[in-house]
Design an enzyme around this catalytic site. Structure first.
Site, PDB file in Angstrom:
ATOM      1  N   HIS A 248       0.749  -1.295   0.031  1.00 35.24           N
ATOM      2  CA  HIS A 248       0.296  -0.654  -0.507  1.00 35.24           C
ATOM      3  C   HIS A 248       1.026   0.961  -0.061  1.00 35.24           C
ATOM      4  O   HIS A 248       1.797   0.914   0.634  1.00 35.24           O
ATOM      5  CB  HIS A 248      -1.372   0.189   0.733  1.00 35.24           C
ATOM      6  CG  HIS A 248      -1.913   1.051   1.189  1.00 35.24           C
ATOM      7  ND1 HIS A 248      -2.009   2.106   1.045  1.00 35.24           N
ATOM      8  CD2 HIS A 248      -3.261   1.025   1.325  1.00 35.24           C
ATOM      9  CE1 HIS A 248      -2.791   3.067   1.208  1.00 35.24           C
ATOM     10  NE2 HIS A 248      -4.366   2.283   0.056  1.00 35.24           N
TER      11      HIS A 248
ATOM     12  N   ARG B 114      -6.628   9.620  -1.550  1.00 34.53           N
ATOM     13  CA  ARG B 114      -6.143  10.471  -2.379  1.00 34.53           C
ATOM     14  C   ARG B 114      -7.383  10.153  -4.033  1.00 34.53           C
ATOM     15  O   ARG B 114      -7.687  11.144  -5.135  1.00 34.53           O
ATOM     16  CB  ARG B 114      -4.812   9.637  -3.711  1.00 34.53           C
ATOM     17  CG  ARG B 114      -3.792   9.690  -3.014  1.00 34.53           C
ATOM     18  CD  ARG B 114      -2.500   8.520  -3.373  1.00 34.53           C
ATOM     19  NE  ARG B 114      -3.103   7.135  -3.155  1.00 34.53           N
ATOM     20  CZ  ARG B 114      -3.465   6.247  -3.816  1.00 34.53           C
ATOM     21  NH1 ARG B 114      -3.221   6.246  -4.709  1.00 34.53           N
ATOM     22  NH2 ARG B 114      -3.612   4.739  -3.394  1.00 34.53           N
TER      23      ARG B 114
END
Lengths: 246, 216, 619
Positions: free
Chosen positions: C257, C273
């Site tokens: 990740h 994001r």
């Protein structure tokens, strides 16, 4: 420059006939950004491999690691050592059954709670896999989620004066759970049905309003407001039935 | 058929709900009484004439003779109701004490204060009411004589803060328990609680001093 | 030793385990669910982002349908997925989301009218349709064509976990926490249940069942830096691998990740994001658009992880006492957005870093995050090698993720797979009878007892289990992380063999009485090293780069030779895993092609061989 932390940790293993409850002291050097998760794991790995405590997500999401830290029930994983004095006393949560050292049995307590408050949506509708979902106002969904955020850590129960004094008190977690279903339009239970669950001294009327639950809740759940809301709602339900009976 | 079934199905009891209502209502009524009482008695600060006039009014309207015993009854009633939540066995008291000590939590301590003051008020308040109600009518001179007698001053110096603590904490507690005071208003309510306590303590002390120096 | 019996034994009470239990219980079977923690503490609850399902209700998800979801999933998997399974998944997901709504999940809903969203730091406007008001809405999530991720604020996993556990309570399913399965009971052909250690008393019991389902989640904890909960240590994989009959599929397929916070590696959701958060380097400059001009920060997580590592290797990372990291910037999203939609992120910053994300940058680095790898099952969830053994969720290699799973697909998989496999298990239970061999059960129990005795008394040696685990974790960080290459993998394998040997000599330093935590780790350590070796051997053998498996020395994706799935077996008494291979997919609804991101060359498969694969599997 780094501080030396003195950890006084409750030790008792009920499975060991030789074990007696006592506080054991560990000394540990503090490192940057240290949380109690890091501290306790270091104690276990470096000093006392048999030390029992519970961590799971170590990110404040799962509620495993509640313990009494310098007097306050809180989550160890989001307790930063820099916020604490040099000497730290760690005790297991009261009210719940002790498994060993800092580890207590919240699982059984909460499962019994689900049964007691019937912690599920009560509906007569059947699920139709071909149909669109029932519509819901987004604000209502967010209101439900606000109360659904409870992680069942047990802090509110351990901090509750009533729960300490009587074993059968449901505690803020259970009452909040009921409030969660009260606001959910999918649950068809009536006020009277909720009253059957919480309309007595083991439920909402047992609450003495000390608000420690509100003050220790690591998820900042709106417990004070929910408890007040339920007390009024259940109080009014009782009065209504006083007049509507026969 | 429903009656037959109902014989075997336990009806959910509404007892606890009613008792909780009554505890709250009796408490609220006593709080209001205590504040009025304090204000009425403090009329002596203006002068014994003012107090005597008010006392006389209550006497003539029989509110003292009837109201007095009723307040006494409400007082005992409130005690019995609230005592349901108070630990009387030493073991439970120990638990409550240990809990408060562990928590370092103001509202938990306030509850202990309420319990302790309740016990003191039960005894001293009863004595006060007995003495006052058995020697009606009330007058500024009689009260002053009692206080200037010596031990009674000490008695009221203890009872006054006990009552004011119990009343202001109780008032705050009713507010949060029944959701009248919401979370965002809590710190404000606490401040109000402190101010109420302070104001009535000052009024009470000044009244006592006034009695001390009242020419009989 | 006490013996319990049920029709179905589910090991692991996370979302997939409980979903299976619900399905089987609804069909009228007796189900026991075991969990090492209270069910709601399962790692499922930590998934913040959401569940992908092509409902197509929200404006940005207009015209979405399972076909588009299928393309995203298979492309995301870099064609490593079993396409039959992926197809089943995408078709079932929307129904499952609605079912969850019916059971009580407070999904966020469509609010009609104008609203704003951020993409790559820029503000855009969208208009939600009036006729969709109140239907389940979706958000954007790494690497999808449409907004498809159903969510409940920032706690989807938690909310769904609560609902599923409520459903279990409603059905009266026997969910027992603090129970750890330490061995499967089997005869090499059939699985009969498990030997279970109580994490309250330390006592052993036998749980017998006609069907057993392993749903224990991932095994990220064999890495030092991982976003996984501490319970994700591969306990379920270990007992399956220990049978010698059941393989782990694609052990080398491990996902990293991009945004674990430094130093605790707690995940901050990709939603950051997705909602417009940006990544900055040491100079506080954005850099993702240099590598991925189109998607920038919204590229899939393996691409972002790799680009971050690449950027840090150029010396543009921020130096810290815990090594290099980069910055995640969500300051421009504003107080309201951060304190509602990203509340968990806000809390993480406050509680675990002591920073305010409204005004400060968040230190992040790539960490281990998800194991596409798992117990290899067929499309019905039945494990290879043993009748009566099933697996689902992250624990399984079902395999819809291939070499890279998309954000939101894994959480959706737990319930979708749980539902499908639960129904298949119910079908299986309808027609499957077993005879329990009490000698076999007693032997399994005695074996477990002997193992424990040896570890407690130190007859095999006195290796410190925590040190051995540390050595395993370090070795994997060095050799089997985001970037891999031949020499490092070989070195890693050598180290792991050494660690493996040490793991056999582990002895306790504590007394081992009761729910002793040292013993719990000691019972698993050898299996954990085995898993590490499976990863390393699998990664070394796979001389290509596919999805999250990136070989620096073999940068191209090689469909000609490696359109396959690794099956790692560990035969009884073997010193290393035996690797076998099978075709990635029995059918190719979507023939291998370019993912459209991540770059890299592709060595194409011989089209004839694809047909051949099709025929072989069908025949």
């Amino acid at each position: 420059m780094a501080r030396l932390l003195k950890l006084n940790v409750f030790r008792y293993n009920p499975q060991d006939p030789k074990s007696v409850p006592h506080l054991q002291t560990y000394v540990l050097d503090e490192t940057d950004n240290m949380t109690m998760f890091i501290a306790l794991n270091r104690v276990r790995e470096e000093q006392d491999p048999g030390l029992q405590f519970d961590f799971c997500c170590r990110a404040g999401i799962c509620g495993s690691c509640a313990m009494v830290i310098n007097g306050r029930p809180s989550l160890a994983c989001h307790t930063k050592t820099k916020d604490l004095p040099d000497e730290i006393t760690l005790l297991p949560l009261p009210v719940f059954k002790l498994i060993g050292d800092l580890s207590v049995d919240t699982g059984v307590w909460f499962r019994a709670m689900y049964d007691k408050v019937e912690s599920w949506i009560h509906t007569r509708k059947e699920f139709d896999p071909k149909a669109l979902e029932e519509r819901m106002d987004n604000a209502v969904a967010e209101q439900i989620y606000e109360l659904e955020r409870c992680i069942e850590c047990g802090c509110c129960v351990a901090a509750c004066g009533t729960a300490r004094l009587r074993d059968d008190f449901m505690g803020a977690a259970a009452l909040n759970r009921v409030a969660r279903f009260v606001v959910d339009p999918r649950d068809t239970r009536t006020d009277k049905e909720y009253f059957e669950i919480i309309g007595n001294d083991t439920g909402i009327f047992g609450c003495m309003g000390l608000l420690a639950c509100e003050d220790v809740c690591p998820k900042d759940l709106p417990l004070q407001n929910q408890l007040g809301y339920l007390r009024r709602k259940m109080g009014i339900t009782a009065l209504k039935s006083l007049f509507s009976r026969k | 058929m429903s009656s037959i079934l109902a014989m075997h199905v336990a009806q959910p009891s509404r007892r606890d709900a009613y008792l909780d209502w009554l505890q709250m209502l009796s408490g609220a009524a006593l709080v209001l009484f205590m504040w009025s009482h304090m204000i009425l008695v403090s009329s002596v600060i203006i002068g014994p004439g003012a107090m005597n006039a008010i006392a006389g009014f209550f006497e003539r309207t029989y509110m003292a003779q009837i109201g007095g015993p009723l307040v006494f009854a409400a007082f005992l009633f409130h005690f019995v109701l609230a005592a349901r939540k108070v630990p009387f066995r030493a073991e439970k008291q120990g638990v409550a004490w240990a809990h408060a000590k562990m928590m370092h939590h103001r509202d938990t301590w306030l509850w202990i204060v309420q319990v302790v003051t309740a016990m003191v008020i039960l005894i001293m308040g009863a004595i006060h009411m007995w003495v006052v109600l058995t020697s009606l009518p009330i007058s500024a001179e009689k009260s002053a004589a009692r206080i200037q007698g010596g031990w009674w001053l000490l008695f009221y110096l203890v009872l006054l803060p006990m009552v004011e603590l119990h009343v202001s904490i109780g008032f705050y507690r009713i507010g949060v328990k029944w959701g009248v005071i919401k979370a965002d208003a809590r710190s404000g309510a606490k401040k109000a609680e402190n101010i109420l306590f302070g104001v009535f303590m000052v009024i009470g002390l000044v009244t006592l001093v006034r009695f001390m120096f009242l020419a009989i | 030793m006490q013996t319990h019996y049920s029709d179905l034994l589910v090991i692991g009470a996370g979302l997939s385990g409980e979903r299976i239990a619900v399905e089987a219980a609804q069909a009228g079977f007796g189900v026991t669910v075991l969990s090492i923690v209270p069910a709601r503490r399962s790692h499922s609850s930590a998934a913040q982002g959401g569940m992908q399902a092509a409902l197509g209700n929200c404006a940005m998800g207009k015209d979405d349908c399972p076909d588009v979801h299928f393309l995203d999933t298979v492309k995301g998997s870099d064609w490593g997925a079993d396409q039959e399974v992926a197809r089943m998944f995408v078709d079932t997901a929307p129904i499952e989301m609605r079912r969850l709504a019916y059971w009580g999940v407070p999904w966020n809903r469509v609010v009609p009218g104008k609203s704003f969203y951020f993409k790559g730091g820029e503000k855009f406007e969208k208009v939600e349709p009036e006729d969709r008001a109140g239907l389940i809405t979706a958000r954007s999530f790494g690497g999808t064509a449409k907004w498809r991720t159903c969510y409940t604020s920032d706690g989807t996993g938690h909310a769904v976990m609560c609902t599923m556990d409520n459903r279990c309570a409603q059905l009266g399913i026997d969910v027992r926490d603090r129970c750890e399965a330490i061995a499967l009971i089997h005869d090499g052909q059939t699985c009969f249940g498990a030997i279970v250690r109580s994490l309250r008393s330390g006592e052993l019991s036998a749980y017998l069942a006609r069907a057993t389902a392993v749903c224990t989640g991932g095994f990220g904890r064999i890495y030092k830096a991982t976003t996984n909960a501490v319970i994700c240590d591969g306990a379920g994989h270990i007992i399956a691998l220990d049978t010698g009959a059941v393989p782990v599929g694609n052990p080398e397929a491990i996902q990293f990740h991009p945004t674990g916070i430094v130093p605790t590696d707690i995940l901050v959701t990709e939603g950051c994001r997705g909602d417009g958060g940006t990544l900055l380097d040491v100079n506080q400059d954005r850099f993702m658009q240099i590598y991925e001009p189109e998607k920038a920060e919204l590229a899939s997580r393996d691409v972002v992880s790799r680009r971050m590592t690449e950027h840090m290797r150029k010396g543009l990372g921020v130096k810290s006492a815990y090594g290099d990291h980069l910055w995640l910037d969500i300051r421009h999203l504003g107080d309201k957005h951060i304190s509602t939609k990203l509340r968990e992120v806000d809390e993480i910053c406050k509680y675990f870093l002591g920073i305010d994300a409204r005004t400060q940058l968040i230190p992040v680095r790539p960490t281990q995050h998800y194991t596409m790898s798992g117990i290899r099952t067929d499309k019905d969830g039945a494990a290879y090698g043993l009748t009566g053994l099933f697996s689902a969720g992250e624990a399984a290699c079902w395999d819809m993720h291939g070499f890279n799973r998309l954000g939101g697909n894994s959480l959706a998989e737990t319930v979708v797979a749980g539902g499908i496999i639960g129904a298949k298990i119910a079908e299986f239970l309808g027609g499957h009878e077993v005879k329990f061999d009490t000698t076999l059960v007693r032997q399994a129990g005695a074996q477990a007892e002997e193992r424990i005795k040896a570890i407690v008394s130190g007859t095999n040696g006195h290796e410190d289990v925590y040190k051995v685990r540390g050595a395993l974790q370090e070795a994997l960080m060095d050799g089997c992380f985001v970037f891999r290459n031949g020499p490092d993998l070989e070195k890693c394998i050598d180290t792991l063999h050494e660690v493996y040997e040490r793991s056999g000599r582990v002895g306790l330093r504590s007394n081992g009485l009761g729910a002793n935590p040292e013993l719990a780790v000691a019972l698993k350590i050898r299996g954990m090293v085995k898993l590490g070796l499976c990863i390393a051997y699998g990664a070394l053998a796979r001389t290509e780069s596919r999805g999250s498996h990136t070989r620096e020395d073999y940068p191209e994706r090689n469909d000609r030779d490696w359109l396959t799935r690794t099956l790692a077996y560990w035969p009884d008494g073997a010193e290393k895993p035996v690797l076998k291979y099978e075709p990635s997919s029995p059918v190719y609804e979507l023939p291998p092609g370019d993912r459209g991101y991540g770059g890299g060359k592709i060595i194409p498969a011989d089209p004839a061989s694809l047909t051949l694969i099709k025929k072989e599997v069908k025949g």
